[in-house]
Each structure stands twice: as structure tokens, then as C-alpha cells.
Design a protein around this motif. Structure first.
Motif, mmCIF file in Angstrom:
data_model
loop_
_atom_site.group_PDB
_atom_site.id
_atom_site.type_symbol
_atom_site.label_atom_id
_atom_site.label_comp_id
_atom_site.label_asym_id
_atom_site.label_seq_id
_atom_site.Cartn_x
_atom_site.Cartn_y
_atom_site.Cartn_z
ATOM 1 N N TYR A 1 -24.060 -60.254 88.826
ATOM 2 C CA TYR A 1 -23.504 -61.510 88.339
ATOM 3 C C TYR A 1 -23.945 -61.790 86.911
ATOM 4 C CZ TYR A 1 -28.040 -63.738 89.409
ATOM 5 O OH TYR A 1 -29.363 -64.085 89.447
ATOM 6 N N VAL A 2 -23.114 -62.554 86.206
ATOM 7 C CA VAL A 2 -23.432 -63.009 84.858
ATOM 8 C C VAL A 2 -23.414 -64.528 84.841
ATOM 9 C CG1 VAL A 2 -22.688 -60.972 83.572
ATOM 10 C CG2 VAL A 2 -21.020 -62.716 84.158
ATOM 11 N N GLU A 3 -24.206 -65.081 83.920
ATOM 12 C CA GLU A 3 -24.289 -66.524 83.736
ATOM 13 C C GLU A 3 -24.369 -66.819 82.249
ATOM 14 O OE1 GLU A 3 -27.018 -68.333 87.200
ATOM 15 O OE2 GLU A 3 -28.062 -66.844 85.973
ATOM 16 N N VAL A 4 -24.021 -68.034 81.883
ATOM 17 C CA VAL A 4 -24.298 -68.537 80.546
ATOM 18 C C VAL A 4 -25.466 -69.511 80.690
ATOM 19 C CG1 VAL A 4 -22.519 -70.339 80.686
ATOM 20 C CG2 VAL A 4 -23.368 -69.609 78.465
ATOM 21 N N TRP A 5 -26.482 -69.327 79.841
ATOM 22 C CA TRP A 5 -27.667 -70.186 79.862
ATOM 23 C C TRP A 5 -27.675 -71.057 78.615
ATOM 24 C CZ3 TRP A 5 -32.189 -66.232 80.945
ATOM 25 C CH2 TRP A 5 -32.130 -65.806 82.275
ATOM 26 N N GLY A 6 -28.128 -72.284 78.786
ATOM 27 C CA GLY A 6 -28.323 -73.188 77.656
ATOM 28 C C GLY A 6 -29.793 -73.516 77.514
ATOM 29 N N ASN A 7 -30.223 -73.700 76.291
ATOM 30 C CA ASN A 7 -31.606 -74.080 76.003
ATOM 31 C C ASN A 7 -31.570 -75.012 74.793
ATOM 32 O OD1 ASN A 7 -34.372 -74.256 75.905
ATOM 33 N ND2 ASN A 7 -34.728 -72.053 75.750
ATOM 34 N N GLN A 8 -32.449 -75.978 74.781
ATOM 35 C CA GLN A 8 -32.512 -76.925 73.666
ATOM 36 C C GLN A 8 -33.936 -77.429 73.517
ATOM 37 O OE1 GLN A 8 -33.112 -80.435 74.086
ATOM 38 N NE2 GLN A 8 -33.311 -80.276 76.307
ATOM 39 N N ASN A 9 -34.283 -77.834 72.305
ATOM 40 C CA ASN A 9 -35.634 -78.377 72.077
ATOM 41 C C ASN A 9 -35.572 -79.700 71.319
ATOM 42 O OD1 ASN A 9 -35.057 -77.512 69.515
ATOM 43 N ND2 ASN A 9 -36.909 -76.282 69.252
ATOM 44 N N SER A 10 -34.873 -80.652 71.897
ATOM 45 C CA SER A 10 -34.728 -81.977 71.288
ATOM 46 C C SER A 10 -35.973 -82.844 71.487
ATOM 47 C CB SER A 10 -33.515 -82.691 71.881
ATOM 48 O OG SER A 10 -33.739 -82.959 73.265
ATOM 49 N N GLY A 11 -36.881 -82.406 72.351
ATOM 50 C CA GLY A 11 -38.070 -83.199 72.649
ATOM 51 C C GLY A 11 -38.016 -83.827 74.030
ATOM 52 N N GLY A 12 -36.875 -83.754 74.691
ATOM 53 C CA GLY A 12 -36.710 -84.292 76.044
ATOM 54 C C GLY A 12 -35.474 -83.686 76.674
ATOM 55 N N ALA A 13 -35.177 -84.122 77.878
ATOM 56 C CA ALA A 13 -33.973 -83.622 78.550
ATOM 57 C C ALA A 13 -32.743 -84.052 77.758
ATOM 58 C CB ALA A 13 -33.907 -84.158 79.972
ATOM 59 N N LEU A 14 -31.716 -83.195 77.768
ATOM 60 C CA LEU A 14 -30.482 -83.489 77.048
ATOM 61 C C LEU A 14 -29.306 -83.020 77.896
ATOM 62 C CD1 LEU A 14 -29.290 -84.564 74.385
ATOM 63 C CD2 LEU A 14 -29.505 -82.245 73.466
ATOM 64 N N SER A 15 -28.312 -83.880 78.041
ATOM 65 C CA SER A 15 -27.158 -83.546 78.874
ATOM 66 C C SER A 15 -26.105 -82.778 78.094
ATOM 67 C CB SER A 15 -26.521 -84.819 79.440
ATOM 68 O OG SER A 15 -27.373 -85.385 80.403
ATOM 69 N N THR A 16 -25.372 -81.956 78.841
ATOM 70 C CA THR A 16 -24.238 -81.253 78.258
ATOM 71 C C THR A 16 -23.068 -82.211 78.119
ATOM 72 O OG1 THR A 16 -23.558 -80.518 80.457
ATOM 73 C CG2 THR A 16 -24.928 -79.000 79.169
ATOM 74 N N GLN A 17 -22.126 -81.819 77.305
ATOM 75 C CA GLN A 17 -20.932 -82.619 77.041
ATOM 76 C C GLN A 17 -19.800 -82.145 77.951
ATOM 77 O OE1 GLN A 17 -20.580 -85.165 74.841
ATOM 78 N NE2 GLN A 17 -18.444 -85.410 75.379
ATOM 79 N N THR A 18 -18.964 -83.061 78.385
ATOM 80 C CA THR A 18 -17.777 -82.692 79.164
ATOM 81 C C THR A 18 -16.536 -83.142 78.405
ATOM 82 O OG1 THR A 18 -17.865 -84.755 80.410
ATOM 83 C CG2 THR A 18 -18.988 -82.849 81.364
ATOM 84 N N GLY A 19 -15.404 -82.829 78.942
ATOM 85 C CA GLY A 19 -14.151 -83.190 78.289
ATOM 86 C C GLY A 19 -13.585 -82.010 77.528
ATOM 87 N N ALA A 20 -12.907 -82.280 76.424
ATOM 88 C CA ALA A 20 -12.243 -81.224 75.658
ATOM 89 C C ALA A 20 -13.234 -80.216 75.090
ATOM 90 C CB ALA A 20 -11.419 -81.836 74.530
ATOM 91 N N THR A 21 -14.456 -80.648 74.798
ATOM 92 C CA THR A 21 -15.477 -79.735 74.274
ATOM 93 C C THR A 21 -16.555 -79.549 75.329
ATOM 94 O OG1 THR A 21 -16.647 -81.580 73.266
ATOM 95 C CG2 THR A 21 -15.092 -80.384 71.867
#
Length: 177
Positions: free
Chosen positions: A146-166
């Protein structure tokens, strides 16, 4: 309509004098053309926002599909995964979009069987707008890998992904055996 179960065709070697039977025609011509006209292909995307923790590679849930020709993805179980039904080389593209936050960087990475894929990593700096990172790579998969796409971020806290057209998404296309 999904056509699950079609194997990659292997043409038989024929000798002069053999008659063309229905079975021979199906095995050497019909099945091959059917597979080539409908290879495994998948496009899944995120319909619901997902919280990603700070500095942690997180599999991105893909709870919606545009198409899945070989039923390699589930929208109810292990939604981050596309499971190869046919062994071969796949072109895999992933993107992750986060909600607005001007701190830190955003990363998109592909993973195979829970391990990061070498060469399939992109980082982007942020702005005061939604940040999107995307990457692509050719990945060799055996049946049930299986393959997956992983996201990582370092904003300093939890951050939600965006939904909709983007929204975050992953596409997989069978290239060859």
C-alpha cells in the motif's frame, strides 16, 4: 465501473499450425486489450478536515473517491491507503493542504507499507494563506502493498487540513508490470 480481478496479461508463445481457439483469443488478445484499456487507477481526496500534530508525519485520510478502477481503496477502513491489486510500477501523486497559519513549514511525503519513499518528499514555506505541499514518484508495488500520502507541519501546534476545492488528495496510476 470497477473491473477488479483483471491480471496483467502474459501473451502465450504459439507455434505454427496451432488453431486460434476462443480460449487462445481471450488469453492473448481480448484480456490484454481489456487490461490496457482499463488499468488500475485511483483518485481519492479528503472531504473532512483532519488535525495533524506538530512535527509528526501523519497519514492523510482520504474519505472520498473520484474513481478507483480496481477497488484498491476503502472509504471506511484504513482510508489513508491505496492497496495495489496488481503488482507493477505505479505513478503516485500526493498533495496536502493546510488551513491558514503563517508559522513554520509544511511537508508532503509518500510512504510505501508505512515507510517513507526515497525521493518523494517536498517541503514548502508558509504564507498567510492556505499552504499546499505536493510530491510525485514512481513506486514499485507488489499485490497487497500500500501507498499513502503523509503530511507534516511545524507551526508550533496541531494544524488542520483544508477541505473544499483545495483539499488533500492522492492519485495512483498503473504504468507497467
Amino acid at each position: 465501473m470497477p473491473m477488479a480481478g483483471l491480471a496483467v496479461p502474459i501473451p502465450a508463445s504459439e507455434a505454427p499450425g496451432n488453431f486460434i481457439t476462443g480460449a487462445l483469443w481471450n488469453a492473448n488478445v481480448y484480456n490484454g486489450l481489456t487490461f490496457l484499456l482499463n488499468p488500475p487507477a485511483f483518485l481519492g481526496y479528503q472531504g473532512s478536515a483532519q488535525s495533524t500534530p506538530n512535527n509528526t508525519a501523519t497519514p492523510i485520510n482520504l474519505d472520498s473517491e473520484q474513481f478507483d478502477t480496481y477497488n484498491g481503496h476503502s472509504t471506511s477502513s484504513n482510508t489513508s491507503r491505496y492497496v495495489a491489486q496488481v503488482a507493477g510500477y505505479y505513478f503516485v501523486y500526493g498533495s496536502v493542504t493546510w488551513q491558514t497559519n503563517a508559522s513554520g513549514i509544511r511537508v508532503c511525503q509518500l510512504a510505501k507499507n508505512g515507510t517513507a519513499v526515497t525521493g518523494a518528499y517536498t517541503a514548502t514555506t508558509t504564507t498567510s494563506f492556505n499552504a499546499t505541499a505536493n510530491t510525485a514518484c514512481i513506486v514499485q508495488l507488489n499485490a497487497n502493498d500500500y501507498v499513502e500520502v503523509w503530511g507534516n507541519q511545524n507551526s508550533g501546534g496541531a494544524l488542520s487540513t483544508q477541505t473544499g476545492a483545495t483539499c488533500s488528495s492522492m492519485s495512483c496510476w498503473f504504468m507497467h508490470a
